[in-house]
Design a protein around this motif. Structure first.
Motif, short mmCIF file in Angstrom:
data_model
loop_
_atom_site.label_atom_id
_atom_site.label_comp_id
_atom_site.label_asym_id
_atom_site.label_seq_id
_atom_site.Cartn_x
_atom_site.Cartn_y
_atom_site.Cartn_z
N TYR A 21 22.68 0.53 8.55
CA TYR A 21 23.42 0.74 9.80
C TYR A 21 23.76 -0.59 10.45
O TYR A 21 24.89 -0.80 10.91
N PHE A 22 22.82 -1.51 10.49
CA PHE A 22 23.06 -2.81 11.13
C PHE A 22 23.99 -3.68 10.28
O PHE A 22 24.81 -4.42 10.82
N ILE A 23 23.87 -3.57 8.98
CA ILE A 23 24.78 -4.29 8.09
C ILE A 23 26.20 -3.78 8.29
O ILE A 23 27.16 -4.56 8.33
N ASN A 24 26.33 -2.47 8.46
CA ASN A 24 27.65 -1.86 8.68
C ASN A 24 28.30 -2.39 9.96
O ASN A 24 29.52 -2.62 10.00
N LEU A 25 27.51 -2.58 11.02
CA LEU A 25 28.06 -3.09 12.27
C LEU A 25 28.69 -4.46 12.07
O LEU A 25 29.72 -4.78 12.68
N GLN A 26 28.10 -5.26 11.22
CA GLN A 26 28.64 -6.60 10.95
C GLN A 26 29.97 -6.54 10.20
O GLN A 26 30.74 -7.51 10.22
N LYS A 27 30.24 -5.41 9.56
CA LYS A 27 31.46 -5.24 8.77
C LYS A 27 32.51 -4.37 9.46
O LYS A 27 33.51 -4.01 8.84
N GLY A 28 32.28 -4.04 10.72
CA GLY A 28 33.22 -3.20 11.44
C GLY A 28 33.14 -1.75 11.04
O GLY A 28 34.10 -0.98 11.21
N LEU A 77 30.50 4.77 16.27
CA LEU A 77 30.60 4.96 17.72
C LEU A 77 30.89 3.64 18.42
O LEU A 77 30.36 2.59 18.04
N ALA A 78 31.71 3.70 19.45
CA ALA A 78 32.09 2.48 20.17
C ALA A 78 30.89 1.77 20.75
O ALA A 78 30.79 0.53 20.71
N SER A 79 29.94 2.53 21.28
CA SER A 79 28.76 1.92 21.88
C SER A 79 27.90 1.22 20.84
O SER A 79 27.21 0.23 21.14
N ASP A 80 27.92 1.71 19.61
CA ASP A 80 27.17 1.06 18.53
C ASP A 80 27.86 -0.24 18.11
O ASP A 80 27.22 -1.29 18.00
N GLN A 81 29.16 -0.17 17.85
CA GLN A 81 29.89 -1.35 17.41
C GLN A 81 29.83 -2.47 18.43
O GLN A 81 29.83 -3.65 18.09
N ALA A 82 29.75 -2.10 19.71
CA ALA A 82 29.70 -3.10 20.77
C ALA A 82 28.46 -3.98 20.69
O ALA A 82 28.46 -5.11 21.21
N MET A 83 27.42 -3.49 20.03
CA MET A 83 26.18 -4.27 19.98
C MET A 83 26.31 -5.55 19.19
O MET A 83 25.54 -6.49 19.39
N ILE A 84 27.29 -5.62 18.29
CA ILE A 84 27.46 -6.84 17.50
C ILE A 84 28.21 -7.92 18.28
O ILE A 84 28.23 -9.09 17.90
N TYR A 85 28.82 -7.53 19.39
CA TYR A 85 29.59 -8.48 20.19
C TYR A 85 28.87 -8.90 21.47
O TYR A 85 29.14 -9.97 22.01
N ASP A 86 27.98 -8.09 21.95
CA ASP A 86 27.25 -8.43 23.18
C ASP A 86 26.12 -9.41 22.85
O ASP A 86 25.31 -9.17 21.95
N GLN A 87 26.06 -10.51 23.57
CA GLN A 87 25.09 -11.57 23.27
C GLN A 87 23.65 -11.14 23.52
O GLN A 87 22.71 -11.78 23.02
N ARG A 88 23.45 -10.08 24.27
CA ARG A 88 22.09 -9.59 24.50
C ARG A 88 21.57 -8.78 23.31
O ARG A 88 20.36 -8.78 23.03
N THR A 89 22.45 -8.10 22.62
CA THR A 89 22.05 -7.23 21.52
C THR A 89 22.33 -7.84 20.14
O THR A 89 21.65 -7.50 19.16
N PRO A 94 21.68 -10.72 18.60
CA PRO A 94 20.59 -11.33 17.82
C PRO A 94 19.70 -10.31 17.12
O PRO A 94 19.24 -10.55 15.99
N PHE A 95 19.49 -9.17 17.73
CA PHE A 95 18.64 -8.15 17.13
C PHE A 95 19.37 -7.40 16.02
O PHE A 95 18.78 -7.04 15.01
N VAL A 96 20.67 -7.17 16.20
CA VAL A 96 21.47 -6.56 15.13
C VAL A 96 21.43 -7.46 13.91
O VAL A 96 21.22 -6.99 12.77
N GLU A 97 21.62 -8.75 14.10
CA GLU A 97 21.61 -9.70 12.99
C GLU A 97 20.24 -9.78 12.33
O GLU A 97 20.13 -9.87 11.10
N LEU A 98 19.18 -9.75 13.14
CA LEU A 98 17.82 -9.79 12.60
C LEU A 98 17.54 -8.58 11.73
O LEU A 98 17.05 -8.69 10.60
N TYR A 99 17.88 -7.39 12.22
CA TYR A 99 17.58 -6.16 11.48
C TYR A 99 18.48 -6.00 10.27
O TYR A 99 18.09 -5.38 9.27
N ALA A 100 19.71 -6.53 10.33
CA ALA A 100 20.60 -6.49 9.17
C ALA A 100 20.05 -7.35 8.04
O ALA A 100 20.19 -7.02 6.85
N LYS A 101 19.39 -8.42 8.41
CA LYS A 101 18.85 -9.36 7.42
C LYS A 101 17.47 -8.95 6.92
O LYS A 101 17.10 -9.22 5.78
#
Length: 335
Positions: free
Chosen positions: A254-261, A265-277, A279-286
């Motif tokens: 799911y987190f890897i998918n966010l990095q690929k667009g 859901l809009a609220s999910d995709q927004a997490m890859i662009y918000d600076q508060r969220t 870092p955690f999306v990137e951490l969990y994708a990795k």
């Protein structure tokens, strides 16, 4: 950066249990209902094999219940002729019947084995955990001894469960009101690695998105085309998997998918662009292990949120109706 973030999270999780919550016990049913775990496991396995969407449904059911007044099975109560319960508010109407059914089956079996002992709230918490584990997710301990609520109010639901069109500020503040920080929020939203959403929840991203773009430009173009075909007839009943790559497996895709667009859901995709969220999306994708650890601690924290103990609640004989209504059907149970 990953290690400090995870270390801070794990340290903070050590203080998540209050004095009241500490009265819950992992071994709560060892003497009063020793077959508790075995019965739930068997029901869960049978149901998930028969209906593979049960795990995702139960996870949503559990979360929607806990976020409104705590983990007290209030969402399981049916409306009656006098009032509407949480179950029948618009945001809960899409909760699948299989999720309710697995709890009902477990309750029926447990009432035969040890009548009046096991609460519906505990059944929902443990069944959800077992289902998550069954589809590849992490195992985590659950403290038991919750009581079921006496009532369910439809009017209490709004503002406690995130909607796809909410801003990130609103969602973060909503989780904060439940004592859940940003990292915990991101980990919990990672539950979207299983399950699906109806076209009505994301259709605005696909057609006439803005004056300059037909679709949401943050979405993968190929993904957009496939979803436009699926939802083109404006059929609300059509649905798409939240995780297009591994929809039936609880993992970090799911987190890897966010990095690929590929966020549905809009609220999910927004997490890859918000600076508060982000870092955690990137951490969990990795690092899937980091996601599993964070999700485990967040679920443990949610599972004890405003639980009812002692005389604050009851052990319902049926999960869909409070005990007093079994005696007095005309009693009002909600607002």
């Amino acid at each position: 950066m990953a290690l400090p973030l995870l270390s801070i999270f794990l340290f903070s999780s050590l203080t998540l249990f209050s004095l009241t919550e500490s009265k819950l016990n992992i071994d709560y049913y060892n003497k009063t209902c020793p077959q508790f775990d075995k019965i739930i496991q068997q029901i869960v396995v049978d149901k998930q094999l028969a209906a593979p969407t049960t795990a995702a449904g139960a996870l949503r059911l559990f979360f929607h219940d806990c976020m409104v007044g705590g983990c007290d099975a209030s969402l399981l109560i049916s409306s009656n002729s006098f009032s509407q319960s949480e179950r029948d508010t618009d945001i809960n109407l899409s909760l699948p019947g299989d999720a309710y059914d697995v709890v009902t089956r477990a309750k029926t079996a447990l009432e035969l084995q040890c009548p009046g002992i096991v609460s519906c709230a505990d059944i929902l918490a443990v069944a959800t955990r077992d289902l998550i584990t069954m589809v590849g997710g992490p195992f985590y301990s659950i403290r038991l001894g919750r009581k079921d609520s006496f009532e369910s109010y439809a009017k209490d639901v709004e503002g406690h469960i995130a909607r796809p069109n909410m801003t990130m500020d609103t969602i973060i503040n909503m989780f904060a009101s439940k004592n859940l920080n940003v990292q915990e929020m991101v980990a919990l939203v990672g539950a979207h690695t299983i399950g699906f959403s109806h076209c009505s929840e994301f259709r605005k991203r696909l057609f006439k998105f803005s004056q300059t773009s037909e679709s949401d430009p943050t979405m993968n173009p190929t993904y957009v085309q496939a979803l436009q075909t699926l939802c083109g007839n404006n059929t609300k009943d059509m649905a798409a998997f939240n995780d297009v790559m591994t929809p039936g497996k609880f993992d970090n895709m799911y987190f890897i998918n966010l990095q690929k667009g590929l966020g549905l859901l809009a609220s999910d995709q927004a997490m890859i662009y918000d600076q508060r969220t982000k870092p955690f999306v990137e951490l969990y994708a990795k690092d899937q292990d980091a996601f599993f650890k964070a999700f485990t601690h967040a679920m443990e924290k949610v599972s004890v949120y405003q639980v009812k103990l002692g005389k604050m609640g009851e052990v319902r004989r049926r999960c869909d109706i409070v005990n007093q209504l079994l005696v007095n059907p005309n009693k009002k149970i909600g607002g």
